[in-house]
Design an enzyme around this catalytic site. Sequence first.
Site, short mmCIF file in Angstrom:
data_model
loop_
_atom_site.label_atom_id
_atom_site.label_comp_id
_atom_site.label_asym_id
_atom_site.label_seq_id
_atom_site.Cartn_x
_atom_site.Cartn_y
_atom_site.Cartn_z
N PRO A 16 3.35 -6.77 10.95
CA PRO A 16 2.13 -6.50 11.72
C PRO A 16 1.42 -7.81 12.09
O PRO A 16 1.38 -8.75 11.29
CB PRO A 16 1.28 -5.66 10.76
CG PRO A 16 2.25 -5.07 9.80
CD PRO A 16 3.32 -6.10 9.63
N GLY A 19 -3.37 -8.63 9.80
CA GLY A 19 -3.25 -8.36 8.37
C GLY A 19 -4.60 -8.45 7.69
O GLY A 19 -5.61 -8.82 8.29
N PHE A 20 -4.60 -8.12 6.40
CA PHE A 20 -5.82 -8.15 5.61
C PHE A 20 -5.72 -9.25 4.57
O PHE A 20 -4.84 -9.24 3.71
CB PHE A 20 -6.05 -6.79 4.94
CG PHE A 20 -7.41 -6.65 4.33
CD1 PHE A 20 -8.51 -6.38 5.13
CD2 PHE A 20 -7.60 -6.81 2.97
CE1 PHE A 20 -9.79 -6.27 4.58
CE2 PHE A 20 -8.86 -6.70 2.40
CZ PHE A 20 -9.97 -6.43 3.21
N GLY A 21 -6.61 -10.23 4.65
CA GLY A 21 -6.63 -11.33 3.68
C GLY A 21 -7.34 -10.91 2.41
O GLY A 21 -8.37 -10.23 2.47
N ASP A 46 -2.20 -9.86 2.57
CA ASP A 46 -1.87 -11.24 2.25
C ASP A 46 -2.55 -11.68 0.96
O ASP A 46 -3.77 -11.62 0.83
CB ASP A 46 -2.34 -12.14 3.41
CG ASP A 46 -2.04 -13.62 3.15
OD1 ASP A 46 -0.97 -14.08 3.57
OD2 ASP A 46 -2.87 -14.29 2.50
N TYR A 51 -4.62 -16.86 -5.82
CA TYR A 51 -5.80 -15.99 -5.71
C TYR A 51 -6.08 -15.21 -7.00
O TYR A 51 -7.15 -14.65 -7.16
CB TYR A 51 -5.65 -14.98 -4.56
CG TYR A 51 -5.41 -15.58 -3.19
CD1 TYR A 51 -5.56 -16.95 -2.95
CD2 TYR A 51 -5.01 -14.77 -2.12
CE1 TYR A 51 -5.31 -17.49 -1.69
CE2 TYR A 51 -4.77 -15.30 -0.87
CZ TYR A 51 -4.92 -16.66 -0.66
OH TYR A 51 -4.67 -17.18 0.58
N LYS A 80 2.45 -16.08 -2.19
CA LYS A 80 2.78 -17.50 -1.98
C LYS A 80 3.03 -18.25 -3.28
O LYS A 80 2.48 -17.91 -4.34
CB LYS A 80 1.62 -18.19 -1.23
CG LYS A 80 1.18 -17.43 0.02
CD LYS A 80 0.02 -18.12 0.73
CE LYS A 80 -0.59 -17.20 1.75
NZ LYS A 80 -1.63 -16.33 1.20
N HIS A 112 2.96 -22.25 -0.36
CA HIS A 112 1.52 -22.26 -0.05
C HIS A 112 1.05 -23.62 0.49
O HIS A 112 0.15 -23.68 1.33
CB HIS A 112 0.74 -21.93 -1.33
CG HIS A 112 -0.63 -21.37 -1.07
ND1 HIS A 112 -1.28 -20.53 -1.94
CD2 HIS A 112 -1.48 -21.51 -0.02
CE1 HIS A 112 -2.46 -20.20 -1.45
NE2 HIS A 112 -2.61 -20.78 -0.29
#
Length: 288
Positions: A16, A19-21, A46, A51, A80, A112
């Site tokens: 897609p 996307g959604f971070g 993502d 994170y 990542k 990353h």
Amino acid sequence: MGEQMNFKFLSGAVMPMVGFGTWNVTGASVTPTIDLALAAGYRLFDTATMYGNESELGEAFKVLLPKHNLERKDIFITTKLYPDDHGEKATKAIKKSLKNLDCEYIDLYLIHWPGVYGVSPKSPENARLRDISWQKMVEAVKKGLVKNIGVSNYNVKHLKQLLQNDHGVKPVVNQVERHPHCRQKEILELCNQDEICLQAYMPLGGGGNKDLLENAKVKKIANKLGKTTAQVLLRWNLQQNVSVIPKSCSKEHIFSNFDLNFILPEEDMEVLNTFPQTKYDWDPDTIA
């Protein structure tokens, strides 16, 4: 509701474009935020080892996919490699991400950062270790642990270096900071030439920095089109065939950021293409 656009990789796989971070989406906010994102129509999510939310996302998907009548194959998960896990450690890092996300495969796994934590930015050791990382990622693709592999924060030099020696699997994505204040023209041209998807992180400008969202020229375009400034900035990238991964925890923004089925007139694109250039985030040009 936005219309989902896709990027087709050379491998035939489809990702897609919107996307959604999930950077900074942690703790109790994860499940309700992902719930809203799924309801809005996002199917690309993502994350990154850095994170610290892979496990929470894995738990959220287990609960939420059935709620939205979706299966694992209906969503696309990106994570990542932590810059401390370059080299031989990459295999273990991939397996740990799989365990955290509690799934059998990762749709897209990215390096990353081209540098290695603890190694001098100017050292050739960076190039040697990221090459080993790539080899380990290629092995993970062959084992079916990862479907697609790519990079993040690679400049033209880093990407050309990888393309000259990709160990049989070409990167499908390069995720970089990109917005009207950071157009990255050369890297976009190189990605287009090699059919690599350029993906924009921080597509609305710096995290916590409202320069672009509150820019008078962006506001003027948004008012004329009846859109939000965020929608204008996201559409600017999409119209250049650049994928975007906006993040938000607000219901209103989560929905409006996905609703991008409109066209920015050429004259407005031109205005956005004349903005002064500045980077808000880390600069890969410092890495050898």
